[in-house]
Design a protein around this motif. Structure first.
Motif, PDB file in Angstrom:
ATOM      1  N   THR A  16      36.155  79.343  67.567  1.00  0.00           N
ATOM      2  CA  THR A  16      37.164  79.746  68.537  1.00  0.00           C
ATOM      3  C   THR A  16      38.560  79.541  67.950  1.00  0.00           C
ATOM      4  OG1 THR A  16      35.673  78.924  70.238  1.00  0.00           O
ATOM      5  CG2 THR A  16      37.889  79.435  70.924  1.00  0.00           C
ATOM      6  N   ARG A  17      39.466  80.445  68.307  1.00  0.00           N
ATOM      7  CA  ARG A  17      40.833  80.347  67.802  1.00  0.00           C
ATOM      8  C   ARG A  17      41.798  80.949  68.821  1.00  0.00           C
ATOM      9  NH1 ARG A  17      38.407  84.572  64.368  1.00  0.00           N
ATOM     10  NH2 ARG A  17      39.129  86.537  65.216  1.00  0.00           N
ATOM     11  N   GLY A  19      44.344  83.641  69.751  1.00  0.00           N
ATOM     12  CA  GLY A  19      44.537  85.006  69.283  1.00  0.00           C
ATOM     13  C   GLY A  19      45.589  85.726  70.101  1.00  0.00           C
ATOM     14  N   PRO A  20      45.815  86.970  69.770  1.00  0.00           N
ATOM     15  CA  PRO A  20      46.828  87.744  70.502  1.00  0.00           C
ATOM     16  C   PRO A  20      46.377  88.009  71.937  1.00  0.00           C
ATOM     17  CG  PRO A  20      45.569  89.176  69.069  1.00  0.00           C
ATOM     18  CD  PRO A  20      45.123  87.773  68.769  1.00  0.00           C
ATOM     19  N   ARG A  22      45.301  90.197  74.800  1.00  0.00           N
ATOM     20  CA  ARG A  22      44.556  91.463  74.751  1.00  0.00           C
ATOM     21  C   ARG A  22      44.937  92.370  75.917  1.00  0.00           C
ATOM     22  NH1 ARG A  22      41.508  91.860  70.027  1.00  0.00           N
ATOM     23  NH2 ARG A  22      41.307  89.740  69.283  1.00  0.00           N
ATOM     24  N   GLU A  46      35.369  90.964  69.499  1.00  0.00           N
ATOM     25  CA  GLU A  46      35.752  89.637  70.006  1.00  0.00           C
ATOM     26  C   GLU A  46      35.329  89.446  71.449  1.00  0.00           C
ATOM     27  OE1 GLU A  46      37.616  87.595  67.973  1.00  0.00           O
ATOM     28  OE2 GLU A  46      38.101  89.096  66.466  1.00  0.00           O
ATOM     29  N   ALA A  48      37.252  87.303  74.365  1.00  0.00           N
ATOM     30  CA  ALA A  48      38.545  86.639  74.544  1.00  0.00           C
ATOM     31  C   ALA A  48      38.714  86.189  75.988  1.00  0.00           C
ATOM     32  CB  ALA A  48      39.680  87.587  74.150  1.00  0.00           C
ATOM     33  N   HIS A  93      48.791  83.860  74.979  1.00  0.00           N
ATOM     34  CA  HIS A  93      47.804  84.303  73.991  1.00  0.00           C
ATOM     35  C   HIS A  93      46.421  84.284  74.627  1.00  0.00           C
ATOM     36  CE1 HIS A  93      51.090  83.542  71.229  1.00  0.00           C
ATOM     37  NE2 HIS A  93      50.418  84.188  70.309  1.00  0.00           N
ATOM     38  N   SER A  94      45.419  84.567  73.826  1.00  0.00           N
ATOM     39  CA  SER A  94      44.040  84.454  74.296  1.00  0.00           C
ATOM     40  C   SER A  94      43.332  83.387  73.473  1.00  0.00           C
ATOM     41  CB  SER A  94      43.309  85.797  74.156  1.00  0.00           C
ATOM     42  OG  SER A  94      43.146  86.140  72.794  1.00  0.00           O
ATOM     43  N   GLU A  96      39.914  83.091  71.677  1.00  0.00           N
ATOM     44  CA  GLU A  96      38.936  84.119  71.313  1.00  0.00           C
ATOM     45  C   GLU A  96      37.906  83.610  70.316  1.00  0.00           C
ATOM     46  OE1 GLU A  96      41.247  86.452  67.746  1.00  0.00           O
ATOM     47  OE2 GLU A  96      41.515  87.187  69.777  1.00  0.00           O
ATOM     48  N   CYS A  97      36.812  84.351  70.268  1.00  0.00           N
ATOM     49  CA  CYS A  97      35.732  84.063  69.335  1.00  0.00           C
ATOM     50  C   CYS A  97      35.207  85.393  68.804  1.00  0.00           C
ATOM     51  CB  CYS A  97      34.609  83.313  70.049  1.00  0.00           C
ATOM     52  SG  CYS A  97      33.215  82.907  68.965  1.00  0.00           S
TER      53      CYS A  97
END
Length: 159
Positions: A16-17, A19-20, A22, A46, A48, A93-94, A96-97
């Motif tokens: 998981t990180r 992310g932008p 969506r 992804e 998210a 942000h999101s 996400e994985c």
């Protein structure tokens, strides 16, 4: 008061990180929590999780009101403004994985469960004191599981 966001694993578990944010129109499927606070998106690549536009606007409104209500010195106000700006940046942000890193998504006992080789992800994400993975309607959660299974099968076929 406005929304309360709590994520127990600040240094997000692999894979998981952060992310932008969506666009929901770009997703294969989007489901929103029963209280309208968060959205779970499935794209071709992804999964998210992010705050809804409405919740993000509430956070911004609360931050603006808190900033106006504070009676403090210039340095304290500057530090608090920076903290609010940083928090808002993270919340916009999101989480996400990558689809390829997810082994399975199931729906059991009222909870969406996301499993990777390293264990479960998206656990202990609380918004408005509710665990997000337990805050989707049964119908939406089952639809998400089916869409995930189709996306995963299509991804395997491409390899």
């Amino acid at each position: 008061t406005g929304p309360s966001v709590s994520i127990d694993y600040v240094d997000a578990q692999e894979p998981t990180r952060l992310g932008p944010r969506r666009q929901t129109d770009d997703a294969r499927l989007t489901i929103t929590t029963k209280d309208g606070a968060a959205t779970l998106l499935l794209t071709d690549d992804e999964v998210a999780l992010q705050l809804t536009d409405r919740t993000l606007a509430e956070v911004r409104r609360d931050n603006d009101r808190d900033a106006r209500d504070d009676d403090q010195g210039i340095l304290a106000a500057a530090i608090e403004a920076a903290a609010r700006s940083g928090l808002e940046s993270i919340l916009s942000h999101s989480l996400e994985c990558p689809l390829r890193a997810l082994d399975d998504v199931t729906y059991s006992e009222g909870e969406l469960v996301f499993t990777t080789a390293d264990g479960e992800i998206f656990r202990n994400v609380l918004i408005n004191d509710r665990e997000v993975t337990r805050n989707f309607s049964h119908r939406d959660a089952r639809a998400f599981v089916r869409a995930f299974q189709r996306a995963k099968a299509q991804q395997k076929a491409r390899i």
